[in-house]
Design a protein around this motif. Sequence first.
Motif, PDB file in Angstrom:
ATOM      1  N   ILE A   1      13.073  70.099  41.439  1.00  0.00           N
ATOM      2  CA  ILE A   1      12.870  70.444  40.029  1.00  0.00           C
ATOM      3  C   ILE A   1      12.542  71.923  39.921  1.00  0.00           C
ATOM      4  CG2 ILE A   1      11.380  70.054  38.026  1.00  0.00           C
ATOM      5  CD1 ILE A   1      10.988  67.184  39.017  1.00  0.00           C
ATOM      6  N   ASN A   2      13.159  72.592  38.968  1.00  0.00           N
ATOM      7  CA  ASN A   2      12.890  74.005  38.716  1.00  0.00           C
ATOM      8  C   ASN A   2      11.657  74.115  37.823  1.00  0.00           C
ATOM      9  OD1 ASN A   2      12.917  76.730  38.232  1.00  0.00           O
ATOM     10  ND2 ASN A   2      14.914  76.787  37.242  1.00  0.00           N
ATOM     11  N   ARG A   3      10.527  74.490  38.403  1.00  0.00           N
ATOM     12  CA  ARG A   3       9.265  74.535  37.654  1.00  0.00           C
ATOM     13  C   ARG A   3       9.265  75.618  36.580  1.00  0.00           C
ATOM     14  NH1 ARG A   3       7.312  69.621  38.597  1.00  0.00           N
ATOM     15  NH2 ARG A   3       7.316  69.139  40.840  1.00  0.00           N
ATOM     16  N   SER A   4      10.160  76.597  36.704  1.00  0.00           N
ATOM     17  CA  SER A   4      10.203  77.684  35.716  1.00  0.00           C
ATOM     18  C   SER A   4      11.220  77.416  34.605  1.00  0.00           C
ATOM     19  CB  SER A   4      10.535  79.011  36.406  1.00  0.00           C
ATOM     20  OG  SER A   4      11.813  78.945  37.018  1.00  0.00           O
ATOM     21  N   PHE A   5      11.851  76.240  34.613  1.00  0.00           N
ATOM     22  CA  PHE A   5      12.831  75.906  33.575  1.00  0.00           C
ATOM     23  C   PHE A   5      12.127  75.658  32.249  1.00  0.00           C
ATOM     24  CE2 PHE A   5      15.336  72.469  31.424  1.00  0.00           C
ATOM     25  CZ  PHE A   5      16.436  73.247  31.076  1.00  0.00           C
ATOM     26  N   GLY A   6      12.476  76.456  31.251  1.00  0.00           N
ATOM     27  CA  GLY A   6      11.837  76.318  29.938  1.00  0.00           C
ATOM     28  C   GLY A   6      12.710  75.671  28.896  1.00  0.00           C
ATOM     29  N   GLY A   7      13.893  75.207  29.296  1.00  0.00           N
ATOM     30  CA  GLY A   7      14.797  74.544  28.365  1.00  0.00           C
ATOM     31  C   GLY A   7      15.926  75.453  27.908  1.00  0.00           C
ATOM     32  N   LEU A   8      17.001  74.836  27.428  1.00  0.00           N
ATOM     33  CA  LEU A   8      18.111  75.583  26.858  1.00  0.00           C
ATOM     34  C   LEU A   8      17.767  76.012  25.442  1.00  0.00           C
ATOM     35  CD1 LEU A   8      21.062  73.207  27.905  1.00  0.00           C
ATOM     36  CD2 LEU A   8      20.285  75.251  29.117  1.00  0.00           C
ATOM     37  N   SER A   9      18.398  77.082  24.977  1.00  0.00           N
ATOM     38  CA  SER A   9      18.223  77.487  23.584  1.00  0.00           C
ATOM     39  C   SER A   9      19.037  76.538  22.705  1.00  0.00           C
ATOM     40  CB  SER A   9      18.689  78.927  23.378  1.00  0.00           C
ATOM     41  OG  SER A   9      20.093  79.016  23.571  1.00  0.00           O
ATOM     42  N   PHE A  10      18.848  76.595  21.391  1.00  0.00           N
ATOM     43  CA  PHE A  10      19.571  75.701  20.490  1.00  0.00           C
ATOM     44  C   PHE A  10      21.078  75.971  20.535  1.00  0.00           C
ATOM     45  CE2 PHE A  10      15.325  75.056  18.800  1.00  0.00           C
ATOM     46  CZ  PHE A  10      15.351  73.722  18.451  1.00  0.00           C
ATOM     47  N   SER A  11      21.458  77.219  20.683  1.00  0.00           N
ATOM     48  CA  SER A  11      22.886  77.552  20.756  1.00  0.00           C
ATOM     49  C   SER A  11      23.486  77.079  22.077  1.00  0.00           C
ATOM     50  CB  SER A  11      23.099  79.058  20.590  1.00  0.00           C
ATOM     51  OG  SER A  11      22.419  79.774  21.608  1.00  0.00           O
ATOM     52  N   GLU A  12      22.737  77.204  23.175  1.00  0.00           N
ATOM     53  CA  GLU A  12      23.218  76.743  24.481  1.00  0.00           C
ATOM     54  C   GLU A  12      23.332  75.220  24.523  1.00  0.00           C
ATOM     55  OE1 GLU A  12      21.402  80.197  27.462  1.00  0.00           O
ATOM     56  OE2 GLU A  12      20.189  78.439  26.929  1.00  0.00           O
ATOM     57  N   ALA A  13      22.411  74.534  23.841  1.00  0.00           N
ATOM     58  CA  ALA A  13      22.388  73.069  23.864  1.00  0.00           C
ATOM     59  C   ALA A  13      23.584  72.453  23.151  1.00  0.00           C
ATOM     60  CB  ALA A  13      21.096  72.552  23.243  1.00  0.00           C
ATOM     61  N   GLY A  14      24.297  73.242  22.376  1.00  0.00           N
ATOM     62  CA  GLY A  14      25.463  72.726  21.662  1.00  0.00           C
ATOM     63  C   GLY A  14      26.760  72.847  22.438  1.00  0.00           C
ATOM     64  N   LYS A  15      26.690  73.327  23.687  1.00  0.00           N
ATOM     65  CA  LYS A  15      27.895  73.537  24.497  1.00  0.00           C
ATOM     66  C   LYS A  15      27.841  72.672  25.758  1.00  0.00           C
ATOM     67  CE  LYS A  15      28.077  78.373  22.997  1.00  0.00           C
ATOM     68  NZ  LYS A  15      27.945  79.785  23.434  1.00  0.00           N
ATOM     69  N   LEU A  16      28.935  71.978  26.039  1.00  0.00           N
ATOM     70  CA  LEU A  16      29.001  71.121  27.229  1.00  0.00           C
ATOM     71  C   LEU A  16      28.934  71.921  28.522  1.00  0.00           C
ATOM     72  CD1 LEU A  16      31.673  68.344  26.492  1.00  0.00           C
ATOM     73  CD2 LEU A  16      29.226  68.045  26.841  1.00  0.00           C
ATOM     74  N   ASP A  17      29.286  73.218  28.468  1.00  0.00           N
ATOM     75  CA  ASP A  17      29.252  74.063  29.662  1.00  0.00           C
ATOM     76  C   ASP A  17      27.848  74.170  30.260  1.00  0.00           C
ATOM     77  OD1 ASP A  17      31.919  74.554  29.442  1.00  0.00           O
ATOM     78  OD2 ASP A  17      31.693  76.440  28.377  1.00  0.00           O
ATOM     79  N   ASN A  18      26.828  73.905  29.445  1.00  0.00           N
ATOM     80  CA  ASN A  18      25.450  74.064  29.898  1.00  0.00           C
ATOM     81  C   ASN A  18      24.821  72.758  30.378  1.00  0.00           C
ATOM     82  OD1 ASN A  18      25.115  76.926  29.360  1.00  0.00           O
ATOM     83  ND2 ASN A  18      25.253  76.385  27.196  1.00  0.00           N
TER      84      ASN A  18
END
Length: 274
Positions: free
Chosen positions: A167-184
């Motif tokens: 698990i990446n402990r520094s992962f803070g989540g995708l942004s709203f724009s990134e979350a709308g793309k399947l590439d992410n």
Amino acid sequence: MDSNSLYYSLELVAGNGHTLSVEQRTALQTSLVILKKNYKFHRVLFWGKILGVKHDYFIAQGRGEDEMQDKKNLYSSNCMDWFLLPPATDSMIEEVSAAAKGRFIGDPSFVYEHAEIRRQGEKDEERVVTKVKEESRLAVAVHQIDEEVSVVPRGAFVKSPHGLVKINRSFGGLSFSEAGKLDNFLHFSKPKNLKKKSILEMGDLNPAIDFLDVLSDDIPKGSWSIQLECASQVCVLRSLLWLGLTFYHVPMTPQHGYIYFGNGTKNLDLPFML
């Protein structure tokens, strides 16, 4: 989805029309803690529920030091007593695909039979009977769903130079724009398409986080449905190949997970439905 946030996570995926009763949630909350201690797992996930004719199967998944390699699946019919599923081997997958058809019964000891006539010459015939227990079929179904449609956001897991996936402990989540793309969003299974990419394409990737296949490369195209739900605060992905698989991610937070509620059969008609 992580057992520590089970109550919260189930509310976020309730849009698929499936949920658990209060009694089942309470039993899971207790039994999964005991499961983690008894098997010495680093963490335990509630994987989902496979519907049967007589009884349903509740599936839990234990993770070890390596999140991808150290995985064990367990099943229960009452959310309290858990039994280890055997690992799905190539021979087991072949036997299940040949013999097991239709809905799950709900009895692990139930035996599926398939008879096949094989010709060895013009006159010689051999009758081959394949027998498979439902427990083996359950193990194969969980394995295939994990291999084909398990999902994580890009950056949620890192691969160390030694090959350990954590698990990446520094992962803070995708942004709203990134979350709308399947590439992410990535498949949390051994990569198949990554090796086919050109050197130029690989040059833009970070080997620490881009070591998995992206959902946008899936064939057929359109096998994923993506929406923003809960007042556009939660990104929800649903698989059209394995109907019942739902993934959620709360943008700008590390919260994510997936769950399966279904009959354990693949939607083979998908190419004709798109």
